[in-house]
Design an enzyme around this catalytic site. Sequence first.
Site, PDB file in Angstrom:
ATOM      1  N   LYS A 280      40.650  57.913 -18.972  1.00 21.75           N
ATOM      2  CA  LYS A 280      40.254  59.248 -19.067  1.00 21.75           C
ATOM      3  C   LYS A 280      41.453  59.809 -17.754  1.00 21.75           C
ATOM      4  O   LYS A 280      41.665  59.223 -16.991  1.00 21.75           O
ATOM      5  CB  LYS A 280      38.956  59.494 -18.522  1.00 21.75           C
ATOM      6  CG  LYS A 280      38.621  61.235 -18.665  1.00 21.75           C
ATOM      7  CD  LYS A 280      36.796  61.164 -18.325  1.00 21.75           C
ATOM      8  CE  LYS A 280      36.664  62.328 -18.692  1.00 21.75           C
ATOM      9  NZ  LYS A 280      35.267  62.784 -18.366  1.00 21.75           N
ATOM     10  N   GLU A 365      18.324  64.766 -21.986  1.00 16.72           N
ATOM     11  CA  GLU A 365      17.451  65.742 -21.517  1.00 16.72           C
ATOM     12  C   GLU A 365      16.109  65.757 -21.642  1.00 16.72           C
ATOM     13  O   GLU A 365      15.286  65.884 -20.917  1.00 16.72           O
ATOM     14  CB  GLU A 365      18.178  67.048 -22.097  1.00 16.72           C
ATOM     15  CG  GLU A 365      19.447  67.583 -21.574  1.00 16.72           C
ATOM     16  CD  GLU A 365      20.603  67.008 -22.479  1.00 16.72           C
ATOM     17  OE1 GLU A 365      21.902  67.099 -21.966  1.00 16.72           O
ATOM     18  OE2 GLU A 365      20.530  66.060 -23.201  1.00 16.72           O
ATOM     19  N   ARG A 393      17.576  71.536 -25.133  1.00 14.96           N
ATOM     20  CA  ARG A 393      17.401  70.367 -25.918  1.00 14.96           C
ATOM     21  C   ARG A 393      16.099  69.728 -25.463  1.00 14.96           C
ATOM     22  O   ARG A 393      15.810  68.736 -26.225  1.00 14.96           O
ATOM     23  CB  ARG A 393      18.513  69.514 -25.624  1.00 14.96           C
ATOM     24  CG  ARG A 393      20.035  69.859 -25.467  1.00 14.96           C
ATOM     25  CD  ARG A 393      21.151  69.253 -25.176  1.00 14.96           C
ATOM     26  NE  ARG A 393      21.350  68.376 -26.713  1.00 14.96           N
ATOM     27  CZ  ARG A 393      22.202  67.394 -26.750  1.00 14.96           C
ATOM     28  NH1 ARG A 393      22.772  66.828 -25.761  1.00 14.96           N
ATOM     29  NH2 ARG A 393      22.274  66.898 -27.906  1.00 14.96           N
TER      30      ARG A 393
END
Length: 636
Positions: A280, A365, A393
């Site tokens: 990344k 979540e 969610r």
Amino acid sequence: MLLERINKPEDLRTLSIEEMEQLAKEIRQFLIEKLSITGGHLAPNLGVVELTMALHTVFDSPRDKFIFDVGHQSYVHKILTGRMDQFDTLRKYKGMCGFIKRAESEHDVWEAGHSSTSLSAAMGMVMARDLKGEDNRVVAIIGDGAMTGGMALEAMNHIGHEKKKMIVILNDNEMSIAPNVGAIHNYLNKIRSDRHYQKAKDEVEHLLKKIPAIGGSIAKGMEKVKDSLKYLVVSGVWFEELGFNYIGPIDGHNLPLLMETLRGADKVDGPVLVHVVTKKGRGYSPAEADSLTWHGISPYKIESGEVLKSAGPPFYTEVFGNTLIELAKQDDRILAVTPAMPSGSGLLKFAKEFPTRMIDVGIAEQHAATLCAGLAAEGMKPIYAVYSTFLQRAYDQVVHDICRPKLNVIFAIDRAGFVGPDGETHQGIFDIGFLRQLPNMVLMMPKDENELRHMMKTAVEYNEGPIGIRYPRIAGRGVEMTDDLHTIPIGSWEVTTAGKDAVVLAVGPMVEIAEKAAAFLNEEGIGLRVVNARFIKPLDKLMLNSIAKEHIPVITMEEGATLGGFGSAVSEYYAEQQVFDVHMHHMGVPDYFIEHGSVAEQRLEVGLTTEELVAAVHKMIASRHNKSEFRSVQQA
């Protein structure tokens, strides 16, 4: 420049490997330069340059379907599909979306701002393909962080069972937004670091190929030896046990290897998981050194990596984080729980101060919500720090596991209201509607950053069930911050500006807008009363009853969906009380998705401005006078 020659994916296939490697450098430089001006998701996209190029070289988009999980890594895809000239408008109002957008290009086949959806979508497209008798390829690109999401695991279970032909690219960069956590992350790390596994596997496969066809039993026996070897070298070959053909891990920045691997994966008749290891932020040293900060970045100076931030009051998120530390020092029952958002939710300082009381569950979540329920059931004070859009969610868990048993869970609902450049997938405009209908729920929103502090104190002291505080993704008003924290009476509103001609019931940041409108109207001799409707549930019924007796126009103002929102709650209350002569007008977000832009532009689009409020007051007062004159004529 080679980049100027790339207008469509087919153009890649005219390049040599050397030219493609040069193109990868040019793409990285292009992204670094453009995002230094617009901001955006830099580190994720720098990490997938070669992977995206390989996908578009080996496969044929849009006939072949690429399903990007979340869309943080889609900028390179946009460049290669003819949108390079739109990057000056990235994440700007009416400009190019920062995520995949179906209306933007035929190459964008799936939209997602929430993680862990790509595998389910890909399976749906695969099943549709087979039912229609087509033969296109479907490729899902999912990050290792998204693999912690329960939906991704549900999809893997189904895909492995059906054994249909598809490819899953696991982009393993050891990060979601924050560093990944959990057993799956640890398992991937073990595969990634164990070089003996791949070497041993390759040697056994090479040996099997040399054995002549002397009988099925011997061949089957050798296959069992090969499978057993995997268990000896790596603890659990999870993907293959789920029904996937596992390939990897491979270097995600090696273009020839990537293309060769993808071509090989395409020949497998069944689901294939290609484990690709990427870096990344690759190619830009500040982003490589701190991919967390550079995941989503504001404009910056390229040479130094200095992020350009305007001075001003602290953001609500920062105030939340600092106040939580203050409260936790006084109450050791307080814990912070986050679904992979410790930085975005302002919890990094808390994590350093109270490492054992900081719980990051990864992108999960639903689990986070029920975990909080379990903690609360045992007498703890869990603070569930979550973005409004991500709380969607976990709705079933909020209803079933928290509100129904009336557990003392505190919801710190960040990014409530408009979120600016992240746009429609991240707007926090629906939580009022889906939370206020739940029994036992208390919901509040501060008018400024100082009131947020007192609401947090109120939430910690509240012991009658779940309580939520929603706050926006903006800087505070710059008000004086009081040192001593106090509780606010549940369900109480306050008048911030007096007035007798009309009243506006304003929620959160709308209070400041209403106060500006009141000052403007005061110069015209019109008195607009501004009420800080800080409790969305329960309503301040005493104040509502008092206002009804005055027979003055009532305006509600909220940065949330009008359908089922705060204004609806006020109308419902008056209807229940059979009060039908209150002249009302609701200002909020209309019934469509608001796209990306600045918060100011989004408010302007839906009419949540001082000017629109002034106009609404004028109209309602004029209407009231006309009705009064009409009644006088009738009586005469």
